[in-house]
Design a protein around this motif. Structure first.
Motif: not given
Length: 379
Positions: A79-83, A116-126, A232-234
């Motif tokens: 999903k798109p999220f605010d990097l 903004r990028i597409v990925g999993d914001a929760v997992r990125f932070r984790q 890698t982010f979309q």
């Protein structure tokens, strides 16, 4: 074996719910109080409560995720999220943890980042929080640095490189090839000295693989460690979210929201969020049966639904509402699950009974706002 796995899944789901429920209250009310007071000392104390709660939440997530790795159920959302928002949260937590140990925390951006990028914001932070937490934990003195060193782009993707370096105790060469295994720390005695589950880097490795990335470690005993993470982010396509936010007053005006939640403290948290939204009204129901009564006596535009409740749970209530037992006018009402249950099984179940969206506690007020606006926009 299947029965054992079912019991284990039930236990983990229940544990997640029971631990996240009070954490939702702690984080939600802390955030609400912080936005309403001006006393800097109290704000500072609330920050400590907040980041300590986030730390506990990370440990809970690690235990649940290790179980998912074992069963091959660990997945990423796309999903798109605010990097920048995510990086701000990561920096804030690391700064607090480093400060408590008397360490210096340094952050550097060596490239221009997309908003903004597409990925999993929760997992990125984790991923980054686990690597940074490890660096801070194994650094008795000196500094910990987070650098964003490279941005590579192609037509569809953006590959970001993150470096986390420290001046800590380092890792012996013979231990480096085992560092990503579960329950491994530099020495067994380190568990007593430094604490932790020993799961962090095992989970980082699994998540980085899902992100089609790589993670590598260089270390010198007594001098420190550097961890390089590539993810890698979309690329985020132009989406109407910002336009939707601009129209938020018009979208929210006159709307009525029913919150189905059995925990009084969590009701208080949701109330503290919703009362700041201009133009809406809201009501509460303590369980599914009470929700059906309210829906039959009054008209609502959206439902925020807890899943685990007495009398009638959120799944049963959703099936009943979709079947017309909450009045024919409510059969297609948007229903957003707001739950402490983070398991994939629950998300799939929620979707299968007719829920429109899903978010986990602790409740992120901005994310809730976005989900509610989207639900009204797509009506």
């Amino acid at each position: 074996s299947e029965e054992s796995n079912e019991i284990k899944s039930y236990f983990l789901s229940n544990m997640s719910h029971e631990l996240r429920t009070p954490l939702n209250a702690i984080l939600g009310l802390s955030q609400s109080i912080m936005s309403e007071i001006s006393d800097e000392k109290i704000k500072e104390n609330l920050e400590v409560i907040k980041y300590s709660s986030v730390s506990l939440l990370t440990s809970i997530d690690d235990i649940l995720d290790y179980s998912k790795i074992e069963k091959g159920e660990l997945n990423l959302e796309r999903k798109p999220f605010d990097l920048q928002k995510s990086l701000t949260e990561i920096k804030s937590l690391s700064y607090q943890q480093a400060r408590d140990k008397g360490l210096t925390f340094i952050y550097e951006e060596n490239v221009e980042l997309p908003k903004r990028i597409v990925g999993d914001a929760v997992r990125f932070r984790q991923i980054l929080n686990n690597v940074l937490h490890n660096a801070i934990k194994f650094t008795p003195s000196g500094k910990v640095k987070l650098q964003i060193t490279q941005l590579e782009e192609n037509e569809e993707n953006q590959i970001l490189t993150f470096n986390v370096s420290d001046t800590g105790i380092g890792i012996r060469p013979e231990k480096l090839d085992r560092i990503f295994e579960s329950f491994i720390q530099e020495q067994i005695d380190d568990k007593r000295k430094f604490g932790g589950f020993g799961l962090g880097l095992c989970i980082v490795k699994a998540l980085v693989n899902l992100y089609q990335g790589s993670v590598s470690i260089e270390s010198n005993v007594g001098l420190g460690t550097t961890v390089e993470v590539k993810l890698t982010f979309q690329k985020a396509q132009q989406e109407p979210l910002e336009l939707i936010k601009k129209d938020s007053k018009a979208l929210l005006k006159g709307k009525s929201i029913l919150v189905v939640e059995d925990n009084p403290v969590n009701q208080l948290v949701i109330k503290s969020i919703l009362r700041k939204w201009e133009g809406i009204t809201f009501d509460f129901a303590g369980h599914g049966l009470e929700a059906l009564e309210k829906l039959n006596s009054k008209s609502f535009d959206l439902i925020l639904m807890d899943l685990q409740m007495p009398e009638m749970d959120g799944y049963e209530a959703t099936v009943a509402i979709r079947g017309g037992k909450g009045g024919l006018r409510h059969t297609n009402i948007p229903i957003i699950a707001v739950t402490a249950d983070t398991t994939e099984k629950s998300k799939i179940h929620a979707n299968s009974v007719g829920m429109d969206d899903y978010m986990t506690k602790p409740v992120d007020s901005e994310l809730l706002f976005e989900k509610v606006l989207k639900a009204f926009y797509l009506e």
